[in-house]
Design an enzyme around this catalytic site. Structure first.
Site, PDB file in Angstrom:
ATOM      1  N   CYS A 122      37.928  42.350 173.035  1.00 57.89           N
ATOM      2  CA  CYS A 122      39.236  42.291 172.368  1.00 57.89           C
ATOM      3  C   CYS A 122      39.393  43.439 171.368  1.00 57.89           C
ATOM      4  CB  CYS A 122      39.394  40.938 171.673  1.00 57.89           C
ATOM      5  SG  CYS A 122      40.703  40.881 170.438  1.00 57.89           S
ATOM      6  N   GLY A 123      40.420  44.270 171.558  1.00 60.16           N
ATOM      7  CA  GLY A 123      40.646  45.418 170.669  1.00 60.16           C
ATOM      8  C   GLY A 123      40.928  45.012 169.236  1.00 60.16           C
ATOM      9  N   HIS A 124      41.694  43.945 169.042  1.00 52.71           N
ATOM     10  CA  HIS A 124      42.004  43.489 167.682  1.00 52.71           C
ATOM     11  C   HIS A 124      40.745  42.964 166.991  1.00 52.71           C
ATOM     12  CE1 HIS A 124      46.277  44.101 168.108  1.00 52.71           C
ATOM     13  NE2 HIS A 124      46.304  43.379 169.197  1.00 52.71           N
ATOM     14  N   CYS A 125      39.846  42.354 167.773  1.00 58.44           N
ATOM     15  CA  CYS A 125      38.571  41.883 167.214  1.00 58.44           C
ATOM     16  C   CYS A 125      37.721  43.073 166.769  1.00 58.44           C
ATOM     17  CB  CYS A 125      37.805  41.057 168.237  1.00 58.44           C
ATOM     18  SG  CYS A 125      38.692  39.620 168.874  1.00 58.44           S
TER      19      CYS A 125
END
Length: 503
Positions: free
Chosen positions: A57-60
């Site tokens: 996950c990029g936001h993670c």
């Protein structure tokens, strides 16, 4: 609004990922939880924060360095607060039990009881939020501790009230309501108030920005007025805006004035300082921010700036879904001052981005902003509109069905219109009364009405025809068995041609 927030978050993600990450061999202060350790951890901690994430996950990944920094800082508090994480690609049962539906999901736990984390996702914001969670909603502050308490956060609200004062019930109620956002304290000692040059009863805000001390002058039993005062004074006159604080401004209820500038521009600081006088003049009517024009160029384009000439200025009324851009040259501060005065005075017309009005040669009406009111609000016609983005996979999949639907109603265009609008190249006008925040968005406007219905049904030919039949004011018969006469190129290919970058 969601698109605006996503634009800011996505633009800054790479910068966050590439800075501040601990080396692989450096010890992390974030606790890794598994199905065997999760329950005992959250139940034994008086207060903890848990991130539910997926490695891909990029936001993670963008959150990771800030989460790590927060974990280290919060362990050093007088009462340490632990941060933990759960890999949902491995611990599927734990994440299912916690009803995790997206990544990252953050939850605050108190002795095993969970509540949603509603704070920022930058280190200083996470630290501030969790420190507030560790405090009572309203802290009783002794005179000896007052100086330290005033520095607990960027904004601290202190009530100087005698014990048992009727005003204290109002202040306590507000503290319970706003505990996630602000630090609240109560000082009952009259001598402490005198030392602060404060009368009893009164409410004082202590801030780490602008004027450091603000005294509330309204009625002390008017909770809504006190809340409005605190929220208004919690915003700096001019601040930098980014993903970590954008929603604070978006939810403030007043228009937002952006100064787009190159971060290393020689005159940036001078111009920002000059904006403070304008911001002070219009305090409470507009919030002013400066924004990195390099990182957030797409956000600027979404506000109808051309994305080439900096600095630039734009006012956005988020609630009204209107934009008022200003290209700058010459006397920038003077131009901004006049633009703001004209906006406050109601003299400006909003900027509506629109493609050129096209020739209509297909079964689906190609809608643009300049013709929106004329086409959609034709009282004689029922109108079904798809708002799409050229890059949207779901839109591409829907396109052939949508063209076929247009063919089916082609003989009844005087009664029912099937339309589509590229919502990345056209603004939805304020007259519509809604904003597009996901793709495809499908809306139906019955004949003779100004109200829109959200499409509810299967995205199939039968589903659309059934929905129209149930909600249209004009009754027409459609033969679904007849083949569609669609000789145009595949609409999926037509939709696929990119025109603008994704917000």
């Amino acid at each position: 609004m969601q698109l605006l927030r996503s634009a800011l978050a996505a633009s800054v993600a790479f910068a966050a990922i590439s800075s501040g990450v601990k080396a692989a061999d450096e010890k992390s202060d974030v606790v890794d939880l598994t199905k065997d350790t999760f329950a005992s951890f959250v139940e034994n901690e008086n207060l903890s924060l848990v991130e539910f994430f997926a490695p891909w996950c990029g936001h993670c990944q963008a959150l990771k360095p800030h989460y790590e920094e927060s974990a280290t800082a919060l362990l050093k508090e007088e009462t340490p607060i632990k941060l933990a994480k759960v890999d949902c690609t491995v611990e599927e049962d734990v994440c299912s039990e916690q009803e995790v539906q997206g990544y990252p999901t953050l939850k605050v736990f108190r002795k095993g009881t969970a509540s949603e984390y509603n704070g920022p996702r930058k280190a200083d914001g996470i630290i501030s939020y969790m420190k507030k969670q560790a405090l009572p909603a309203l802290s009783e502050v002794a005179p000896a501790d007052l100086e330290e308490f005033k520095k607990k956060d960027k904004l601290v609200a202190v009530a100087y009230l005698a014990d048992g004062a009727k005003e204290l019930a109002t202040f306590s109620s507000l503290a319970d309501k706003l505990r996630d956002s602000y630090v609240f304290g109560h000082v009952a000692d009259a001598e402490a108030a005198k030392a602060e040059d404060v009368k009893v009863p009164s409410i004082v805000l202590y801030r780490s920005f602008d004027e450091p001390k603000i005294v509330y002058s309204g009625k002390l039993t008017d909770e809504s007025a006190i809340e409005e005062f605190i929220k208004a004074e919690s915003t700096p006159l001019v601040d930098e805006v980014g993903p970590e604080n954008f929603m604070t401004y978006a939810e403030a209820g007043v228009p937002l004035a952006y100064y787009f500038t190159l971060p290393d521009a020689a005159d940036k600081d001078k111009d920002v300082e000059a904006l403070r006088d304008i911001a002070k003049k219009h305090k409470g009517k507009l919030n002013f921010v400066w924004i990195d024009a390099v990182k957030f160029v797409n956000h600027g384009k979404g506000l109808n700036l051309n994305g080439e000439n900096w600095p630039a200025f734009v006012i956005q009324d988020i609630q009204g879904n209107t934009k008022f851009p200003l290209e700058l040259s010459g006397d920038r501060v003077g131009a901004i001052s006049k633009h703001v005065d004209d906006f406050i005075g109601g003299k400006l017309k909003p900027s509506i981005k629109s493609e050129a009005v096209p020739e209509q040669d297909g079964p689906v009406w190609v809608l643009v902003a300049d013709e929106f009111d004329k086409v959609v609000f034709d009282d004689k016609k029922d109108v079904l509109v798809e708002f799409y983005a050229p890059w949207c996979g779901h839109c591409k999949k829907l396109a052939p069905t949508w063209d076929t639907l247009g063919e089916k109603y082609a003989a009844h265009k005087d009664k029912i219109v099937i339309a589509k609008m590229d919502a990345t190249a056209n603004d939805v006008p304020p007259s519509a009364g809604f904003q597009v925040s996901s793709f495809p968005t499908i809306k139906f406007k019955p004949a003779g009405s100004k109200e829109f219905l959200d499409f509810a049904g299967d995205r199939t030919l039968d589903g659309f025809v059934d929905f129209i039949g149930q909600n249209a004011k004009n009754s027409v018969k459609i033969d679904l068995s007849a083949p569609a006469n669609n000789t145009k190129p595949a609409a999926a290919e037509e939709h696929a041609k990119p025109k603008h970058e994704e917000l």
